[in-house]
Scaffold this active site. Structure first.
Site, PDB file in Angstrom:
ATOM      1  N   TYR A  72      48.033  50.044  52.972  1.00 38.63           N
ATOM      2  CA  TYR A  72      47.677  50.376  51.585  1.00 38.63           C
ATOM      3  C   TYR A  72      48.634  49.715  50.603  1.00 38.63           C
ATOM      4  O   TYR A  72      48.212  49.151  49.591  1.00 38.63           O
ATOM      5  CB  TYR A  72      47.708  51.897  51.395  1.00 38.63           C
ATOM      6  CG  TYR A  72      47.143  52.332  50.070  1.00 38.63           C
ATOM      7  CD1 TYR A  72      45.805  52.721  49.957  1.00 38.63           C
ATOM      8  CD2 TYR A  72      47.923  52.341  48.914  1.00 38.63           C
ATOM      9  CE1 TYR A  72      45.278  53.107  48.743  1.00 38.63           C
ATOM     10  CE2 TYR A  72      47.405  52.718  47.688  1.00 38.63           C
ATOM     11  CZ  TYR A  72      46.075  53.108  47.604  1.00 38.63           C
ATOM     12  OH  TYR A  72      45.555  53.478  46.398  1.00 38.63           O
ATOM     13  N   PHE A 124      32.137  32.136  29.690  1.00 40.04           N
ATOM     14  CA  PHE A 124      31.204  32.516  30.755  1.00 40.04           C
ATOM     15  C   PHE A 124      30.529  33.840  30.381  1.00 40.04           C
ATOM     16  O   PHE A 124      31.064  34.618  29.596  1.00 40.04           O
ATOM     17  CB  PHE A 124      31.982  32.645  32.067  1.00 40.04           C
ATOM     18  CG  PHE A 124      31.105  32.952  33.240  1.00 40.04           C
ATOM     19  CD1 PHE A 124      30.186  32.032  33.691  1.00 40.04           C
ATOM     20  CD2 PHE A 124      31.193  34.177  33.893  1.00 40.04           C
ATOM     21  CE1 PHE A 124      29.360  32.317  34.779  1.00 40.04           C
ATOM     22  CE2 PHE A 124      30.371  34.471  34.973  1.00 40.04           C
ATOM     23  CZ  PHE A 124      29.458  33.539  35.416  1.00 40.04           C
ATOM     24  N   ASP A 125      29.342  34.113  30.959  1.00 40.68           N
ATOM     25  CA  ASP A 125      28.586  35.298  30.524  1.00 40.68           C
ATOM     26  C   ASP A 125      29.324  36.630  30.719  1.00 40.68           C
ATOM     27  O   ASP A 125      29.323  37.474  29.830  1.00 40.68           O
ATOM     28  CB  ASP A 125      27.170  35.344  31.128  1.00 40.68           C
ATOM     29  CG  ASP A 125      27.129  35.247  32.640  1.00 40.68           C
ATOM     30  OD1 ASP A 125      28.190  35.000  33.244  1.00 40.68           O
ATOM     31  OD2 ASP A 125      26.054  35.415  33.228  1.00 40.68           O
ATOM     32  N   ASP A 215      40.398  30.688  32.146  1.00 39.83           N
ATOM     33  CA  ASP A 215      39.397  31.274  33.023  1.00 39.83           C
ATOM     34  C   ASP A 215      39.321  30.228  34.137  1.00 39.83           C
ATOM     35  O   ASP A 215      38.728  29.172  33.977  1.00 39.83           O
ATOM     36  CB  ASP A 215      38.070  31.432  32.286  1.00 39.83           C
ATOM     37  CG  ASP A 215      36.978  31.979  33.201  1.00 39.83           C
ATOM     38  OD1 ASP A 215      37.169  31.963  34.436  1.00 39.83           O
ATOM     39  OD2 ASP A 215      35.927  32.397  32.687  1.00 39.83           O
ATOM     40  N   ALA A 217      38.170  29.925  37.339  1.00 38.58           N
ATOM     41  CA  ALA A 217      37.270  29.953  38.504  1.00 38.58           C
ATOM     42  C   ALA A 217      37.171  28.607  39.232  1.00 38.58           C
ATOM     43  O   ALA A 217      37.152  28.558  40.449  1.00 38.58           O
ATOM     44  CB  ALA A 217      35.883  30.432  38.076  1.00 38.58           C
ATOM     45  N   LYS A 258      34.702  31.178  43.787  1.00 35.29           N
ATOM     46  CA  LYS A 258      34.358  29.786  43.457  1.00 35.29           C
ATOM     47  C   LYS A 258      35.322  28.866  44.217  1.00 35.29           C
ATOM     48  O   LYS A 258      35.176  28.671  45.408  1.00 35.29           O
ATOM     49  CB  LYS A 258      34.449  29.561  41.944  1.00 35.29           C
ATOM     50  CG  LYS A 258      33.894  30.696  41.093  1.00 35.29           C
ATOM     51  CD  LYS A 258      32.391  30.788  41.116  1.00 35.29           C
ATOM     52  CE  LYS A 258      31.859  32.044  40.432  1.00 35.29           C
ATOM     53  NZ  LYS A 258      32.313  32.322  39.095  1.00 35.29           N
ATOM     54  N   HIS A 450      19.766  38.958  31.806  1.00 36.36           N
ATOM     55  CA  HIS A 450      19.171  37.983  32.724  1.00 36.36           C
ATOM     56  C   HIS A 450      19.159  38.458  34.181  1.00 36.36           C
ATOM     57  O   HIS A 450      18.295  38.069  34.950  1.00 36.36           O
ATOM     58  CB  HIS A 450      19.897  36.637  32.625  1.00 36.36           C
ATOM     59  CG  HIS A 450      21.364  36.716  32.853  1.00 36.36           C
ATOM     60  ND1 HIS A 450      22.212  37.291  31.949  1.00 36.36           N
ATOM     61  CD2 HIS A 450      22.131  36.310  33.888  1.00 36.36           C
ATOM     62  CE1 HIS A 450      23.453  37.232  32.421  1.00 36.36           C
ATOM     63  NE2 HIS A 450      23.422  36.635  33.603  1.00 36.36           N
TER      64      HIS A 450
HETATM   65  C1  LIG Z   1      31.992  33.400  38.138  1.00 35.47           C
HETATM   66  C2  LIG Z   1      32.770  33.289  36.925  1.00 35.47           C
HETATM   67  C3  LIG Z   1      33.388  34.406  36.351  1.00 35.47           C
HETATM   68  C4  LIG Z   1      33.204  35.813  36.892  1.00 35.47           C
HETATM   69  O1  LIG Z   1      33.606  35.929  38.184  1.00 35.47           O
HETATM   70  P1  LIG Z   1      32.888  36.885  39.266  1.00 35.47           P
HETATM   71  O2  LIG Z   1      33.697  36.694  40.477  1.00 35.47           O
HETATM   72  O3  LIG Z   1      31.476  36.453  39.394  1.00 35.47           O
HETATM   73  O4  LIG Z   1      32.984  38.283  38.735  1.00 35.47           O
HETATM   74  C5  LIG Z   1      34.145  34.203  35.228  1.00 35.47           C
HETATM   75  N1  LIG Z   1      34.277  32.975  34.692  1.00 35.47           N
HETATM   76  C6  LIG Z   1      33.691  31.884  35.198  1.00 35.47           C
HETATM   77  C7  LIG Z   1      33.884  30.552  34.566  1.00 35.47           C
HETATM   78  C8  LIG Z   1      32.911  32.005  36.332  1.00 35.47           C
HETATM   79  O5  LIG Z   1      32.297  30.915  36.815  1.00 35.47           O
END
Ligand SMILES: *Cc1c(COP(=O)(O)O)cnc(C)c1O
Length: 458
Positions: A72, A124-125, A215, A217, A258, A450
Site C-alpha cells: 500500500y 484536450f477535451d 499536458d 500525453a 499514450k 460526444h
Molecule cells: C488522453 C489525453 C488526456 C487525458 O488522458 P486520459 O488518460 O484519457 O484520462 C489529456 N490530454 C491529452 C492531450 C490527451 O491526449
C-alpha cells in the site's frame, strides 16, 4: 539494392479479428445510435478510435507486471517509477494517478478557481472539461496555420506568442493560474510544438509570472519531431530532447496510456514542493495514497519500463513512420488530410471530404459512420460533437476544423491494415458527391456529450 524499412520488433502474441459483413455493420451501428463509442469491440475490424491505452506492451513490460510490488505504501514499483520520472523528465516530485484526466482533476483542484483563465494550445477535451467544470475558461492560442489543413507547417502545435501575450495583458496574473502547452497538440492533429516555441512561450510566461505546464500525453512523439524537423537537434537523442523540453516548465500532467505504452495510468510531475504538498491532499482524496494514486504496483512497473521504451528513437521511427505511411496512402488517393501527418493519427478533413453534408448535420461524424459501415474501421469525430455547446449560450460551437481522426494504436497493426483503411476511405471518396445527409441529435449529456450522444439519420 537499399534494404527496405522493417519494424524493429517481432510479434509474440496475437488476437484474432472478426471480419463482419456490411449488413451486420449497418445493424450494429444503428443499434449503437450512430455513436461509434457504443459499438462492441468485436464488431470492429480495425479499431482507430484512440491510441489511448490500446498499445501492445513489450515482453519487458509484461515482466514488470510479475515484478509488481503491491504494498500500500512505499511500493518498490512506485520508487522504480519515481526514479524513471526524475531521471527522464528531471522533475523531482511526482504523483501517480489512474489516468490523465485524473492528473488534471488533482492538479486543477490545487490551482484553478472560478473565473480563472487558462490559455494554451487547443486544450484536450477532458482538460477543457476540467477547466470549465470549475467555471474557469480555456483560451486557445494556437497559431492560425493549425486551422488550414492543406498548409504545411512543421510545428502546427505552436502557440501564437501575440495571442498569448494579449491574454496575459488582458487579465491579471492572479486570474491565470497556469498556461498549458499540449505536446503534441492532439486537437489540432497530433501536431508538435517546436523547442523554439516552448522556449519563447515559457519565457513569456516567466515575464508575466504565469506557471507553464505541459499536458505531456505525447511528449515523446513531440521530441521525435523536434529531432527530425528542428535545426540543431538532429544529433541529440530523444531522451536528451525530452530532458530539455521539461527543463522549461514547472510541471506536467500525463496520460500514460499514450506515449508510455501502458493500458492504464497517469501522473503529475512537479518542480515545486509547495504545490506538490497541496496536490497530495487532492490525490489522496480522489485517487489513492501518494505512492499508488489509483494504480496497481505492477502497472507502475510497466509504466516505468514503457517510459524508457517509448523514448527510444527506433521505436518512435516505426511508430510515427506507420502514421506517415497511412497519410501517404490517403494523399495518393487525393483524400484531404491535415498536413503534415501528426504523431499518433491521421486526421481526415471532413469539411473537404463531404462538402454536401451541412455542418449542422455533423460532417466528421457522418464520415466516421460511413467508414465503419464500409469496412468495419472505427475512427472518431473531432468536430462539432466534440466541440460541444457554449456553456453560457448553449449554442452548438462550430470549430474551424471538422476532422475524422484515425488514431493508430502503438505496435498493434501492420501496414497491411493501413492499406486496408486507405482503400476503404478511397471507396467513400469515389462516391462522396452522393453523400448529402448527416445526423441529428436525439439525446446528449450536458458536458462532454460526444461519449454518449445518440443520433438519428436525417
Ligand atoms: C488522453 C489525453 C488526456 C487525458 O488522458 P486520459 O488518460 O484519457 O484520462 C489529456 N490530454 C491529452 C492531450 C490527451 O491526449
Amino acid at each position: 539494392m537499399e534494404l527496405p524499412y522493417a519494424e524493429p520488433y517481432k510479434i509474440k502474441v496475437v488476437e484474432p479479428l472478426y471480419r463482419s459483413t456490411r449488413q451486420e455493420r449497418e445493424k450494429w451501428i444503428k443499434e449503437a445510435r450512430y455513436n461509434l463509442f457504443n459499438l462492441r469491440s468485436d464488431h470492429v475490424f480495425v479499431d482507430l478510435l484512440t491510441d489511448s491505452g490500446t498499445g501492445a506492451m513489450s515482453h519487458m513490460q509484461w515482466s514488470e507486471i510479475m515484478l509488481g510490488d503491491e504494498s500500500y505504501a512505499g511500493s518498490l514499483s512506485f520508487h522504480k517509477l519515481k526514479d524513471t520520472i526524475s531521471e527522464l523528465l528531471g522533475m523531482p516530485y511526482f504523483l501517480p494517478t489512474h489516468q490523465g484526466r485524473a492528473a488534471e482533476n488533482v492538479l486543477f483542484s490545487a490551482l484553478i478557481k472560478e473565473n480563472d483563465i487558462v490559455p494554451g494550445n487547443s486544450h484536450f477535451d477532458t482538460t477543457k472539461g476540467h477547466i470549465e467544470y470549475r467555471r474557469a475558461r480555456a483560451i486557445d492560442c494556437t497559431i492560425d496555420e493549425a486551422c488550414n489543413t492543406s498548409e504545411f507547417h512543421p510545428f502546427k502545435g505552436n502557440i501564437d506568442l501575440q495571442k498569448l501575450e494579449d491574454v496575459f495583458k488582458k487579465y491579471p496574473k492572479e486570474q491565470i493560474p497556469l498556461c498549458i502547452i499540449t505536446v503534441t497538440c492532439n486537437t489540432s492533429g497530433g501536431q508538435p510544438v517546436s523547442m523554439q516555441n516552448i522556449k519563447e512561450v515559457t519565457a513569456l510566461c516567466r515575464k508575466y509570472g504565469i506557471m507553464p505546464v505541459f499536458d505531456a500525453a505525447r511528449f515523446a512523439e513531440n521530441a521525435y519531431f523536434i529531432k527530425i524537423r528542428e535545426k540543431g537537434y538532429e544529433n541529440k537523442t530523444v531522451k536528451e530532447i525530452v530532458k530539455e523540453m521539461f527543463s522549461y516548465v514547472d510541471g506536467a500532467t500525463m496520460s500514460s496510456k499514450k506515449d508510455a505504452i501502458v493500458n492504464i495510468g497517469g501522473f503529475i510531475a512537479l518542480r515545486d514542493k509547495a504545490l506538490y504538498d497541496k496536490a497530495c491532499v487532492f490525490n489522496i482524496m480522489y485517487e489513492g495514497f501518494i505512492t499508488y494514486g489509483g494504480m496497481a504496483g505492477r502497472d507502475m512497473g510497466a509504466l516505468a519500463q514503457g517510459l524508457d521504451e517509448g523514448t527510444e528513437f527506433d521505436y518512435l521511427e516505426a511508430r510515427i513512420g506507420q502514421v506517415a505511411y497511412l497519410g501517404d496512402k490517403l494523399r495518393s488517393f487525393g483524400i484531404p488530410i491535415q498536413e503534415p501527418t501528426g504523431g499518433h493519427a491521421v486526421f481526415v478533413d471532413a469539411k473537404k471530404f463531404l462538402p454536401n453534408v451541412p455542418k449542422e448535420q455533423y460532417q466528421a461524424q457522418t464520415l466516421g459512420v460511413e467508414l465503419y459501415v464500409e469496412a468495419g474501421v472505427r475512427g472518431v469525430e473531432i468536430g462539432t460533437l466534440l466541440a460541444d455547446r457554449n456553456p453560457i449560450t448553449r449554442e452548438n460551437r462550430y470549430p474551424v476544423l471538422e476532422l475524422l481522426r484515425l488514431a493508430i494504436p502503438r505496435r498493434v497493426y501492420t501496414n497491411n491494415h493501413m492499406d486496408y483503411i486507405a482503400v476503404a476511405l478511397a471507396n467513400i471518396w469515389e462516391r462522396r458527391e452522393s453523400i448529402t445527409k448527416g445526423f441529428h441529435i436525439v439525446s446528449e449529456a450536458p458536458i462532454m456529450r460526444h461519449f454518449t450522444v445518440e443520433l438519428e439519420r436525417v
